[in-house]
Every structure is written in C-alpha cells, then in structure tokens.
Design an enzyme around this catalytic site. Structure first.
Site, PDB file in Angstrom:
ATOM      1  N   VAL A  70       0.812  -1.222   0.000  1.00 14.74           N
ATOM      2  CA  VAL A  70       0.000   0.000   0.000  1.00 14.74           C
ATOM      3  C   VAL A  70       0.842   1.266   0.000  1.00 14.74           C
ATOM      4  O   VAL A  70       0.321   2.363  -0.147  1.00 14.74           O
ATOM      5  CB  VAL A  70      -0.979   0.027   1.207  1.00 14.74           C
ATOM      6  CG1 VAL A  70      -2.050  -1.031   1.068  1.00 14.74           C
ATOM      7  CG2 VAL A  70      -0.240  -0.105   2.539  1.00 14.74           C
ATOM      8  N   ASP A  92       8.496  15.966   9.629  1.00 15.67           N
ATOM      9  CA  ASP A  92       8.248  15.620   8.229  1.00 15.67           C
ATOM     10  C   ASP A  92       6.748  15.513   7.956  1.00 15.67           C
ATOM     11  O   ASP A  92       6.292  14.570   7.299  1.00 15.67           O
ATOM     12  CB  ASP A  92       8.967  14.319   7.870  1.00 15.67           C
ATOM     13  CG  ASP A  92       9.031  14.099   6.356  1.00 15.67           C
ATOM     14  OD1 ASP A  92       8.856  15.081   5.599  1.00 15.67           O
ATOM     15  OD2 ASP A  92       9.239  12.949   5.933  1.00 15.67           O
TER      16      ASP A  92
HETATM   17  N1  LIG Z   1      -0.584   2.378   9.141  1.00 18.64           N
HETATM   18  C1  LIG Z   1      -0.725   2.498   7.822  1.00 18.64           C
HETATM   19  N2  LIG Z   1      -1.869   2.108   7.219  1.00 18.64           N
HETATM   20  C2  LIG Z   1      -2.014   2.220   5.879  1.00 18.64           C
HETATM   21  N3  LIG Z   1      -1.074   2.733   5.051  1.00 18.64           N
HETATM   22  C3  LIG Z   1       0.075   3.134   5.592  1.00 18.64           C
HETATM   23  C4  LIG Z   1       0.332   3.028   7.000  1.00 18.64           C
HETATM   24  N4  LIG Z   1       1.568   3.519   7.249  1.00 18.64           N
HETATM   25  C5  LIG Z   1       2.066   3.910   6.068  1.00 18.64           C
HETATM   26  N5  LIG Z   1       1.188   3.683   5.063  1.00 18.64           N
HETATM   27  C6  LIG Z   1       1.369   4.013   3.637  1.00 18.64           C
HETATM   28  O1  LIG Z   1       2.727   3.840   3.272  1.00 18.64           O
HETATM   29  C7  LIG Z   1       3.290   5.098   2.849  1.00 18.64           C
HETATM   30  C8  LIG Z   1       4.750   5.180   3.271  1.00 18.64           C
HETATM   31  O2  LIG Z   1       4.822   5.036   4.687  1.00 18.64           O
HETATM   32  P1  LIG Z   1       5.898   5.792   5.566  1.00 18.64           P
HETATM   33  O3  LIG Z   1       5.739   7.250   5.324  1.00 18.64           O
HETATM   34  O4  LIG Z   1       5.796   5.329   6.978  1.00 18.64           O
HETATM   35  O5  LIG Z   1       7.242   5.255   4.927  1.00 18.64           O
HETATM   36  P2  LIG Z   1       8.621   6.003   4.823  1.00 18.64           P
HETATM   37  O6  LIG Z   1       9.593   5.084   4.155  1.00 18.64           O
HETATM   38  O7  LIG Z   1       9.022   6.496   6.185  1.00 18.64           O
HETATM   39  O8  LIG Z   1       8.211   7.197   3.899  1.00 18.64           O
HETATM   40  P3  LIG Z   1       8.901   8.591   3.642  1.00 18.64           P
HETATM   41  O9  LIG Z   1       9.498   8.425   2.291  1.00 18.64           O
HETATM   42  O10 LIG Z   1       7.758   9.569   3.663  1.00 18.64           O
HETATM   43  O11 LIG Z   1       9.901   8.837   4.721  1.00 18.64           O
HETATM   44  C9  LIG Z   1       2.381   6.166   3.470  1.00 18.64           C
HETATM   45  O12 LIG Z   1       2.365   7.358   2.728  1.00 18.64           O
HETATM   46  C10 LIG Z   1       1.025   5.481   3.435  1.00 18.64           C
HETATM   47  O13 LIG Z   1       0.405   5.646   2.183  1.00 18.64           O
END
Ligand SMILES: Nc1ncnc2c1ncn2[C@@H]1O[C@H](COP(=O)(O)OP(=O)(O)OP(=O)(O)O)[C@@H](O)[C@H]1O
Length: 454
Positions: free
Chosen positions: A10, A125
């Site tokens: 997702v 962020d």
């Molecule tokens: N608890 C959740 N339930 C559903 N979708 C989620 C959840 N957590 C994250 N996502 C999806 O996954 C995407 C990426 O998650 P997240 O931002 O935690 O990853 P990241 O690698 O830290 O991203 P970034 O590049 O922003 O640092 C989110 O934008 C969201 O669409």
C-alpha cells in the site's frame, strides 16, 4: 511473521515498503512496514527514532505501533491499518473539500501535535502522505524523523519534504523546534482548500523564492533572526510584497485564512503552537472529546476526537460521541475486533509502553494581533492539476544548501536563473514578464512534479 498473511503493498517510502496484512490469529487488518535496510542487532532497532518516539505516544490521532519484529535481520513495524493517506485523497479529488472536512481533519492533527509537542517531540516531516485517513478519522504517521525537543542541536542531518519545509530549516538554522510542524500544517491546510501545494519549490532555492512570492520577503520586523541566518550563508532574499492568501485560497473563510497566515509566519516564534491553533476561531465549532470519555461510548458510534457544538447540543443522548454533522454515525470506527490487541506470537517483539515528557515551553500568544480578514467571494480555483507527477520522499542532507543558496543574489522582482529555479517549464510558470505569476494560476494542462528531493 508467519502470524501475518500479506495482502498487498500500500505504500513505498524512502525507508520502507508498507503492506496491508491480516493477523491470522485475530483477523485484524494491519499495516506492516518492512524496512529497506538490514538490522543486524536488536539494539540498533530499539534505538530507531520511529521506535523510540512512537512507543511513547498513545493518542487517537497518532498511528499506533503495535509490534516491532526482527526476523532474518529484516525489521518490520506492525501498525494499525488506515485506508489511505491525505495525498491520495487530494490527488483523486474532483471537487474541493468542504471547509467542514478541512476543519475536522486539521482539528484532529493539531490535537495530535499538541499531544506530541507537549511530550517533547516534534515530527519534522509532516506532509499529506504522512497523514493517514480512515473515513473522518485522521492520524499522524511516519515518525522516522521525529525529534525530542530537548535533544541537543545542532540538527545537522535533518531531512524533510521540501514543499512543507519551514524557512528556518531551509536557511539551515541548527536549533529549530516544534514550530517547523506548525509551518507544515499551514501549507497542508492551504493545500486541503485548493488541492494544490502552496509552495511547490523545485529546489531549495526555489522553495524560498516561492515562499517570498506568497507571504512577502522577510524584514527586520517580521523575522530579524531569519535575516541573520541568510547573512551567514550569504543568501539574499528576492524582494516581494505579500499576496493576501484569500486570493490564492478563495474557497477558505476568513478564519481559515487567518489561521493559515499565522501558521505560515516567517518567524517561528510568531506561529501559534498546536495548543493555540486549537483555540483559533476557525475551530470554534469543534469540541474536544477527552480520551477518557471516548472509551465510554459504544465503539461503533464513536468518531475520533472531534465534534461540533451543534451536534453536541442537539444529540445529547450521544453526548460524548462528538459526531460531526456531516458524519455518518459509526462510519469511521474500527470494530472492536479490529482493535483487539495481539497477544500471541513467537517472534521477539517490543512492548509498546507510553510515557510522558517535557513541555516545549513556547510562550502563549493571542490571536488578537492577527488582523481579521474579510472573506473573498467563494469561486473555487481557476484550475486544478491536470495530472500529478510522482511524489518521492527525500533524504537530502542540507549540507549543500549553503552553497546553493549562497550562489543566489536576487534582485527585486527579477526571475531566478533557470538552473536556480528548476526546469524551463517551472520558470515559465513563475515568471511572466513584469509580473510574478502566482502558484495558483498554473496554465491548464500543466502539472507539478511532486518529486521533492532538494
Ligand atoms: N498504518 C498504515 N496504514 C495504511 N497505510 C500506511 C500506513 N503507514 C504507512 N502507510 C502508507 O505507506 C506510505 C509510506 O509510509 P511511511 O511514510 O511510513 O514510509 P517512509 O519510508 O518512512 O516514507 P517517507 O518516504 O515519507 O519517509 C504512506 O504514505 C502510506 O500511504
């Protein structure tokens, strides 16, 4: 991990890919974030910011971290599942959101921020992708960059998404604070009204340029510290007078405009704190439901954390439900089954305890100092995105910023050189002969790239 059945991907962020999964034992739907890099010891994992900060947070508008699992040197975070993120909603939206929708989301996010900031953390962020939505419920996610307020500056390794990045960070202040989250919220609020980013900079220099072109260049009165920061890196602000935000956000009420304007103040100390934002007239019709009362009502009828006074008065039988007038009762509530905690499992997992911490110590300010604005005619934006480009996240050290910004010597009203502004098309959008073309009059068919690497 064998307790979970993976359903589908997702999300794909900088640090991890996120999967929808089901707990085979409880039937609970969860989101599992699989970290991209390997973790060779458990110590490495528990020292991660995402773990250290999230395990201390227990708030209905902060996404819950349920488990941390390390298996074959791969680290997995198990979160409560949310349907989508705010960016997806914005992108797929054909018409503007109502002010009630914007208000409901923002009220919840400010509550999460007030909670977090009070406990001595700030997110760093915030962006629409990190605000997760299930029906009317919104939660702050992705604490990968969260910082303790009391941790020692300088914060040199700071990275964040450019369009929501506060000016003090762009100018490399080494001692910013929770006010960076408030700046991001101003930009996000504006985007919720127009469905377009308020400051879509194509580089760090262009980001500052766009901010100046909207809120006007800073001066000794509005941000003396900022002039000093700029001086240190030999940066000269382009000279602009401010545009009234109601011109750029015509669908927003006067109260909304007033709040966005104060959130997007150059000077971090002039931005309202999250607690102050919750007291703003924009939220006058909202009421807060304390967590202790939320658990008393029947789960399927209980929306998240916000309601209207009107519904409170009219529906006294559901006194603590806080149902929004435009909310279908029970529409956003996960079932009790879905909330069941995970008790079984053989993998090593982290216990999620919750602790309080410090106040961020910002002084109280009054909104009376912000001039009240007369609402403009409500005639929607002239165009919305024809399409939206991919939107990557950033992991950009700001070390090269001084060099980039320092190269700029901008005269009043003159366009940036092409390589400074970004692409030729960006230049065309932003410069139109004698007059600056404002970000909200993008010619039809033109799209922004949501790539934000600095
Ligand atoms: N608890 C959740 N339930 C559903 N979708 C989620 C959840 N957590 C994250 N996502 C999806 O996954 C995407 C990426 O998650 P997240 O931002 O935690 O990853 P990241 O690698 O830290 O991203 P970034 O590049 O922003 O640092 C989110 O934008 C969201 O669409």
């Amino acid at each position: 991990m064998e307790r979970y059945k993976i359903i589908k991907e997702v999300g794909d962020g900088t640090f991890g890919s996120v999967w929808r999964a089901i707990n085979k034992q409880t039937g609970e739907i969860v989101a599992i974030k699989k970290m991209k890099r390997k973790y060779y010891s458990w110590e490495e994992c528990i020292n991660l910011r995402e773990v250290k900060s999230l395990r201390k947070m227990n708030h209905p508008n902060i996404v819950k971290l349920k488990e941390v699992i390390r298996e074959n040197d791969i680290l997995y975070f198990v979160f409560e599942y949310m349907e989508c993120n705010l960016y997806q909603l914005i992108k797929d939206r054909g018409k503007l959101f109502s002010e009630a929708e914007v208000r409901n989301w923002c009220f919840q996010v400010f509550q999460a921020l007030a909670y977090m900031h009070q406990r001595g953390y700030f997110h760093r962020d915030l962006k629409p992708e990190n605000l997760l939505v299930t029906k009317d419920l919104i939660k702050v996610a992705d604490f990968g960059l969260a910082r303790e307020t009391c941790s020692q500056p300088p914060y040199t390794e700071y990275v964040s998404t450019r369009w929501y990045r506060a000016p003090e960070v762009l100018l490399q202040s080494s001692s910013y604070n929770s006010a960076v989250d408030m700046w991001a919220m101003g930009a996000i609020m504006a985007e919720l009204f127009t469905l377009r980013p308020l400051f879509p900079g194509s580089s760090e220099a262009d980001e500052i340029y766009k901010i100046c072109s909207v809120i006007g260049s800073p001066n000794q009165n509005s941000w003396a510290d900022g002039l000093q920061l700029a001086n240190v890196i030999k940066y000269q602000f382009p000279q602009f007078t401010s545009v009234h935000l109601s011109v750029l956000i015509p669908s927003a009420s006067g109260d909304a405009i007033n709040l966005i304007s104060s959130l997007c103040s150059w000077d971090p100390s002039k931005r309202p704190t999250a607690q102050e934002a919750l007291q703003h007239p924009f939220f006058q019709t909202c009421f807060y439901i304390p967590p202790s009362l939320r658990s008393r009502v029947t789960a399927p009828r209980t929306p998240p954390t916000v309601g209207t006074r009107e519904s409170l008065e009219q529906k006294s039988a559901r006194r603590f439900s806080g149902t929004l007038s435009n909310t279908k009762p029970g529409s956003c509530i996960p079932s009790a089954k879905a909330n069941a905690s995970i008790t079984a499992g053989v993998q090593r997992k982290l216990n999620m305890d919750h602790q309080g911490a410090n106040n961020d110590g910002k002084s109280t300010k009054s909104f009376a100092k912000h001039p009240r604005y007369q609402p403009p005619a409500r005639n929607g934006p002239t165009s919305i995105y024809a399409s939206k480009g991919s939107r990557g996240a950033v992991a950009v050290a700001v070390a090269d910023t001084a060099e980039k910004l320092g190269q700029l010597t901008l005269n009043s009203g003159k366009p940036l050189r092409q390589q400074q502004v970004g692409s030729q098309s960006m230049k065309a959008i932003w410069w139109n002969g004698n007059d600056l073309v404002r970000p909200h009059v993008v010619p039809p068919g033109r799209s922004y790239s949501r790539k934000v690497a600095g």
